[in-house]
Design an enzyme around this catalytic site. Structure first.
Site, PDB file in Angstrom:
ATOM      1  CB  SER A 180      -3.515   3.759   4.008  1.00 39.91           C
ATOM      2  OG  SER A 180      -4.450   3.654   2.973  1.00 39.91           O
ATOM      3  N   PRO A 181      -4.955   0.883   4.791  1.00 38.17           N
ATOM      4  CG  PRO A 181      -6.913   0.223   3.735  1.00 38.17           C
ATOM      5  CD  PRO A 181      -6.261   1.389   4.390  1.00 38.17           C
TER       6      PRO A 181
ATOM      7  CB  ALA B 186      -8.116  -6.134   1.896  1.00 38.04           C
TER       8      ALA B 186
ATOM      9  CD  GLN C   4      -9.642  -2.148   3.017  1.00 34.60           C
ATOM     10  OE1 GLN C   4      -8.719  -2.915   2.784  1.00 34.60           O
ATOM     11  NE2 GLN C   4      -9.778  -0.989   2.391  1.00 34.60           N
TER      12      GLN C   4
ATOM     13  CE1 TYR D  83      -8.574  -7.143  -5.509  1.00 35.11           C
ATOM     14  CE2 TYR D  83      -8.385  -4.950  -4.547  1.00 35.11           C
ATOM     15  CZ  TYR D  83      -7.790  -6.088  -5.077  1.00 35.11           C
ATOM     16  OH  TYR D  83      -6.421  -6.166  -5.200  1.00 35.11           O
TER      17      TYR D  83
ATOM     18  NE  ARG E 112      -8.796   2.663   0.685  1.00 29.20           N
ATOM     19  CZ  ARG E 112      -7.471   2.888   0.567  1.00 29.20           C
ATOM     20  NH1 ARG E 112      -6.793   2.407  -0.445  1.00 29.20           N
ATOM     21  NH2 ARG E 112      -6.839   3.588   1.460  1.00 29.20           N
TER      22      ARG E 112
ATOM     23  CG  LEU F 255       2.400   9.300  -4.527  1.00 29.32           C
ATOM     24  CD1 LEU F 255       2.676   9.769  -5.949  1.00 29.32           C
ATOM     25  CD2 LEU F 255       3.720   8.967  -3.833  1.00 29.32           C
TER      26      LEU F 255
ATOM     27  NE  ARG G 268       2.996   3.922  -2.103  1.00 28.82           N
ATOM     28  CZ  ARG G 268       2.876   4.402  -3.339  1.00 28.82           C
ATOM     29  NH1 ARG G 268       3.618   3.914  -4.311  1.00 28.82           N
ATOM     30  NH2 ARG G 268       2.006   5.354  -3.609  1.00 28.82           N
TER      31      ARG G 268
HETATM   32  C1  FMN Z   1       1.854  -3.042   0.377  1.00 24.99           C
HETATM   33  C2  FMN Z   1       0.523  -2.421   0.070  1.00 24.99           C
HETATM   34  C3  FMN Z   1      -0.648  -3.135   0.315  1.00 24.99           C
HETATM   35  C4  FMN Z   1      -1.897  -2.529   0.096  1.00 24.99           C
HETATM   36  N1  FMN Z   1      -3.037  -3.196   0.459  1.00 24.99           N
HETATM   37  C5  FMN Z   1      -4.231  -2.540   0.454  1.00 24.99           C
HETATM   38  C6  FMN Z   1      -5.369  -3.109   1.057  1.00 24.99           C
HETATM   39  O1  FMN Z   1      -5.330  -4.184   1.660  1.00 24.99           O
HETATM   40  N2  FMN Z   1      -6.541  -2.411   0.976  1.00 24.99           N
HETATM   41  C7  FMN Z   1      -6.626  -1.185   0.354  1.00 24.99           C
HETATM   42  O2  FMN Z   1      -7.702  -0.615   0.309  1.00 24.99           O
HETATM   43  N3  FMN Z   1      -5.532  -0.614  -0.176  1.00 24.99           N
HETATM   44  C8  FMN Z   1      -4.345  -1.240  -0.126  1.00 24.99           C
HETATM   45  N4  FMN Z   1      -3.214  -0.609  -0.577  1.00 24.99           N
HETATM   46  C9  FMN Z   1      -3.320   0.784  -1.068  1.00 24.99           C
HETATM   47  C10 FMN Z   1      -2.951   1.776   0.052  1.00 24.99           C
HETATM   48  O3  FMN Z   1      -3.847   1.706   1.143  1.00 24.99           O
HETATM   49  C11 FMN Z   1      -2.929   3.223  -0.493  1.00 24.99           C
HETATM   50  O4  FMN Z   1      -4.199   3.563  -0.948  1.00 24.99           O
HETATM   51  C12 FMN Z   1      -1.910   3.406  -1.617  1.00 24.99           C
HETATM   52  O5  FMN Z   1      -0.681   2.750  -1.331  1.00 24.99           O
HETATM   53  C13 FMN Z   1      -1.621   4.891  -1.865  1.00 24.99           C
HETATM   54  O6  FMN Z   1      -1.147   5.507  -0.680  1.00 24.99           O
HETATM   55  P1  FMN Z   1       0.440   5.830  -0.429  1.00 24.99           P
HETATM   56  O7  FMN Z   1       0.893   6.691  -1.572  1.00 24.99           O
HETATM   57  O8  FMN Z   1       0.446   6.555   0.902  1.00 24.99           O
HETATM   58  O9  FMN Z   1       1.167   4.533  -0.389  1.00 24.99           O
HETATM   59  C14 FMN Z   1      -1.969  -1.211  -0.424  1.00 24.99           C
HETATM   60  C15 FMN Z   1      -0.782  -0.525  -0.717  1.00 24.99           C
HETATM   61  C16 FMN Z   1       0.458  -1.101  -0.447  1.00 24.99           C
HETATM   62  C17 FMN Z   1       1.713  -0.289  -0.724  1.00 24.99           C
END
Ligand code: FMN
Length: 361
Positions: free
Chosen positions: A23-24, A58, A100, A181, A229, A302, A325
């Site tokens: 994921s981004p 992003a 992205q 955004y 997204r 999650l 994460r």
């Molecule tokens: C460090 C960090 C940076 C993130 N940056 C972006 C991003 O650039 N673009 C985006 O769409 N979501 C971003 N997210 C959201 C994640 O892609 C994801 O949707 C969110 O962390 C939930 O997933 P997880 O529970 O697996 O962490 C970011 C999340 C984290 C933790």
């Protein structure tokens, strides 16, 4: 053994070797928008670790599209050249890579997170942020409303960045249209108070996103997948907030305009009720969008175990599983998941001695 999480997926001409997606995740390490050695290792190690698709953080389509002065970009040739070795390395591991693309709109011009992430005014190296309407999205400053000419320029910036993505060698493009955004600032009536062709009705509020999709589709090959997204819901009880039914309606339109995959996230103008942030809490959004439109969806939020990820694909709730994460904790999640699920792990050749072959039968 046929393990759904490790089954391939074809999207237009792109063949993903499995359903696991990085994921981004913004890294805030790119002055001048340039990626470097960190990105090669950070994205490259998740490709070595076996995910089918890597989605970059992003990446801004213009300097004013950034959230901070340290975001990655794709608005000039130097950035194309910096991205290229990263893209090539990921692909050499058998993974695919999508960029992205985004514009932060009224959430732009912030200090580095380590410096407090506060609004950075022009006098401190920031800029005047623009959004759908003159609203304060971070409670520290008010954006200016974009003029119609500026909106047209924005759409052109997305098309230019998409051309550069093709030139760089990216396999796919994802538009970041969630998390409060720019695109979200337009489609959610919480942030859009315009009274012209870009505000008011549902059709008007989604217009900018649809125009960007059209502009991008016009400059990328037919064979190239386009992902979006979304924030499937605003975390808000207000009646005029964005609801799941709006997302379903939007996705049906995006599909007609050539979008192939929707990854379903949520929020951006408010926080979810903490009690509701539980494992898999955003899966119902991907599931409903997929069920009602038939588009490929990605579930995110999650998801931390191989059993959860495999069950999502096996049940048909989503077509892709995005991990953020958990992949920071374990870049080799895909190798571990394959072992746990008794699938053949996608092991890089030099690492084979660490992964004994499965006992058949
Ligand atoms: C460090 C960090 C940076 C993130 N940056 C972006 C991003 O650039 N673009 C985006 O769409 N979501 C971003 N997210 C959201 C994640 O892609 C994801 O949707 C969110 O962390 C939930 O997933 P997880 O529970 O697996 O962490 C970011 C999340 C984290 C933790």
């Amino acid at each position: 053994m046929n393990v759904p999480l490790f089954s391939p997926l074809q999207i237009r001409s792109l063949l993903l070797k499995n359903r696991l997606v990085m994921s981004p995740m913004q890294q805030y390490l790119s002055p001048e928008g340039l990626v470097g050695a960190w990105h090669l290792v950070h994205l490259g190690s998740r490709a070595v670790g076996g995910v089918g698709l890597v989605i970059t953080e992003a990446t801004a389509v213009s300097p004013e599209g950034r959230n901070t002065l340290f975001d990655t970009g794709l608005w000039n040739e130097a950035q194309v050249a910096a991205w290229r070795p990263v893209v090539q390395f990921v692909q050499a591991q058998g993974a695919k890579i999508a960029v992205q693309l985004w514009h932060a709109g009224g959430k732009g011009s912030h200090a580095h997170p380590a410096a407090g992430f506060h609004y950075l005014p022009p006098a401190e190296g920031g800029w005047v942020t623009k959004s759908a309407s003159a609203v304060a999205l971070d409670k520290q400053h008010t954006s200016e409303a974009l003029t119609l000419t500026e909106i047209a320029d924005l759409v052109a910036d997305f098309a230019q960045a998409a051309k550069r993505a093709v030139q760089t060698g990216f396999d796919a493009i994802e538009l970041h249209a969630g998390h409060g955004y720019l695109f979200h600032q337009f489609y959610s009536a919480l942030a859009n108070h315009r009274t012209d062709a870009y505000g008011g009705s549902f059709e008007n509020r989604i217009r900018l996103l649809v125009e960007a999709v059209d502009a991008i589709r016009a400059v990328i090959p037919d064979a190239m997948p386009l992902l979006v997204r979304l924030s499937a819901v605003d975390f808000s009880d207000e009646e005029h907030a964005w609801h799941l039914a709006d997302s379903v309606r939007l996705v049906a339109v995006l599909q007609q305009h050539g979008v192939d995959v929707v990854t379903a996230s949520a929020g951006g103008f408010g926080m979810p009720d903490r009690a509701k942030v539980v494992p898999l809490y955003q899966v119902p959004y991907a599931e409903k969008i997929k069920a009602d439109t038939g588009i490929f969806t990605g579930a995110v939020g999650l998801i931390t175990t191989s059993e959860q990820a495999n069950a999502l694909i096996a049940s048909g709730q989503a077509d892709l599983v995005l991990l953020a994460r958990e992949l920071l904790r374990d870049p080799y999640f895909a190798l571990r998941a394959a072992t746990e699920l008794h699938a053949d792990p996608p092991v890089p050749v030099p690492y084979v001695r660490a992964f004994p072959p499965l006992t058949k039968g």
